[in-house]
Motif scaffolding. Structure first.
Motif, PDB file in Angstrom:
ATOM      1  N   ARG A  99      -6.597  -8.707  -0.525  1.00 11.68           N
ATOM      2  CA  ARG A  99      -6.758  -8.159   0.828  1.00 11.68           C
ATOM      3  C   ARG A  99      -7.013  -9.273   1.839  1.00 11.68           C
ATOM      4  NH1 ARG A  99      -8.240  -3.237   2.097  1.00 11.68           N
ATOM      5  NH2 ARG A  99      -7.581  -4.037   4.139  1.00 11.68           N
ATOM      6  N   TYR A 123       6.479  -7.418   5.980  1.00 13.98           N
ATOM      7  CA  TYR A 123       6.350  -7.636   7.413  1.00 13.98           C
ATOM      8  C   TYR A 123       5.275  -8.682   7.687  1.00 13.98           C
ATOM      9  CZ  TYR A 123       8.863  -3.256   8.506  1.00 13.98           C
ATOM     10  OH  TYR A 123       9.799  -2.254   8.632  1.00 13.98           O
ATOM     11  N   PRO A 134       4.339  -5.251  13.845  1.00 11.53           N
ATOM     12  CA  PRO A 134       4.915  -5.895  12.652  1.00 11.53           C
ATOM     13  C   PRO A 134       6.345  -6.364  12.904  1.00 11.53           C
ATOM     14  CG  PRO A 134       3.882  -3.801  12.100  1.00 11.53           C
ATOM     15  CD  PRO A 134       3.949  -3.856  13.586  1.00 11.53           C
ATOM     16  N   LEU A 167       2.121  -7.482   5.671  1.00  9.07           N
ATOM     17  CA  LEU A 167       2.174  -6.074   5.300  1.00  9.07           C
ATOM     18  C   LEU A 167       3.356  -5.809   4.387  1.00  9.07           C
ATOM     19  CD1 LEU A 167       1.606  -4.599   8.863  1.00  9.07           C
ATOM     20  CD2 LEU A 167      -0.004  -4.426   6.974  1.00  9.07           C
ATOM     21  N   GLN A 195       8.957   4.833   6.195  1.00 10.51           N
ATOM     22  CA  GLN A 195       8.294   3.730   5.531  1.00 10.51           C
ATOM     23  C   GLN A 195       6.796   3.985   5.467  1.00 10.51           C
ATOM     24  OE1 GLN A 195       9.396  -0.154   7.074  1.00 10.51           O
ATOM     25  NE2 GLN A 195      11.438   0.601   7.616  1.00 10.51           N
ATOM     26  N   TYR A 196       6.211   3.669   4.318  1.00 15.55           N
ATOM     27  CA  TYR A 196       4.773   3.806   4.114  1.00 15.55           C
ATOM     28  C   TYR A 196       4.208   2.421   3.822  1.00 15.55           C
ATOM     29  CZ  TYR A 196       5.815   8.727   3.996  1.00 15.55           C
ATOM     30  OH  TYR A 196       6.246   9.986   4.350  1.00 15.55           O
ATOM     31  N   PHE A 197       3.110   2.118   4.509  1.00 13.01           N
ATOM     32  CA  PHE A 197       2.570   0.764   4.498  1.00 13.01           C
ATOM     33  C   PHE A 197       1.352   0.632   3.592  1.00 13.01           C
ATOM     34  CE2 PHE A 197       4.760  -1.628   7.843  1.00 13.01           C
ATOM     35  CZ  PHE A 197       5.525  -0.619   8.397  1.00 13.01           C
ATOM     36  N   GLY A 198       1.214  -0.556   3.042  1.00 11.34           N
ATOM     37  CA  GLY A 198      -0.006  -0.922   2.353  1.00 11.34           C
ATOM     38  C   GLY A 198      -1.048  -1.419   3.333  1.00 11.34           C
ATOM     39  N   PRO A 199      -2.249  -1.772   2.833  1.00 12.68           N
ATOM     40  CA  PRO A 199      -3.343  -2.187   3.715  1.00 12.68           C
ATOM     41  C   PRO A 199      -3.174  -3.586   4.283  1.00 12.68           C
ATOM     42  CG  PRO A 199      -4.015  -2.352   1.445  1.00 12.68           C
ATOM     43  CD  PRO A 199      -2.666  -1.718   1.431  1.00 12.68           C
ATOM     44  N   ARG A 217      -4.715 -10.284   4.818  1.00 10.09           N
ATOM     45  CA  ARG A 217      -5.036 -11.133   5.975  1.00 10.09           C
ATOM     46  C   ARG A 217      -5.159 -12.571   5.494  1.00 10.09           C
ATOM     47  NH1 ARG A 217      -6.731 -10.339  11.045  1.00 10.09           N
ATOM     48  NH2 ARG A 217      -7.050  -8.120  10.628  1.00 10.09           N
TER      49      ARG A 217
END
Lengths: 116, 113
Positions: B9, B35, B43, B91, B102-106, B109
């Motif tokens: 993460r 992204y 993004p 991302l 589209q479905y994004f992950g967290p 960073r």
């Protein structure tokens, strides 16, 4: 050029009031339009999309968006804002020609702040 | 149903070091996207996979970035060597097919010092 514009960096509303987050697009042909929301340190969450059909699209958490072809706009709306709606909102359009066909083009985002 | 999973993460590295990000898409999703999101921006697509094939990597800086999606499921994005300007959120997203939502992950960073 294919693009999305979100003219407001920030929108401030009082809890219980209606909210609007603006989005305009530029793409040839029929647009596929999307709204996503991003909470701090989180990924983007899908809210709603317009592909075809009714110009008023209903989505998650009470949000809706109105597609207006003549104004090339796809504004996000909610009749009564909640403090928990405070987040970053992104409008996106699917590129429909060229090498980027099928890819999403995002606006720069609008920060929504809902005060109690 | 589990969403898109990304790790780590958070990552802090010094410039010129290598770094890798991992993504596990939603089960059954054939299309996978990486992204880049800079602070205060939306993004921007780096690369899109359809199954194992990278069908659009036109925005991937190939001198230092590489990606792979072996077996058409998990994907890894690598930067070598990292530069200060690479500090951003990376991302990963997936969809059933290229035309689907589209479905994004967290996100991961990355901070480059």
């Amino acid at each position: 050029a294919q693009s999305v514009a979100q003219p407001e960096d920030q929108v401030n509303v009082a809890e219980g009031n209606p909210l609007t987050v603006k989005c305009t697009y530029s793409v040839s042909g029929n647009p596929y339009l999307f709204w996503y929301v991003q909470y701090p340190n989180r990924g983007l969450q899908f809210l709603l999309k317009y592909i075809t059909g009714d110009n008023l699209v209903k989505g998650s958490y009470g949000f809706e968006a109105e597609f207006n072809k003549s104004q090339t706009s796809f504004h996000l709306k909610k009749p009564s804002a909640l403090v928990s709606d405070s987040a970053l909102y992104f409008c996106a359009v699917r590129a429909n020609y060229g090498g980027s066909q099928g890819n999403l083009i995002f606006g720069k985002g609008t920060k929504l702040s809902v005060k109690p | 149903e589990a969403g898109v999973v990304q790790s780590p993460r958070y990552k802090i590295i010094e410039k010129k070091q290598p770094v890798a990000f991992w993504c596990n898409p939603i089960s059954g999703h054939n299309t996978l996207y990486w992204y880049l999101q800079n602070l205060g921006q939306g993004p921007e697509l780096l690369i899109r996979y359809e199954n194992e094939e990278a069908v659009d990597d036109s925005q991937l800086p190939k001198d230092r970035f590489s990606a792979e999606r072996l077996k058409g499921v998990d994907s890894t994005l690598k930067i070598q060597p990292a530069e200060l300007g690479d500090s951003a959120v990376y991302l990963c997203a997936s969809s059933l097919a290229p035309a689907d939502t589209q479905y994004f992950g967290p996100g991961t960073r990355l901070t480059v010092l």
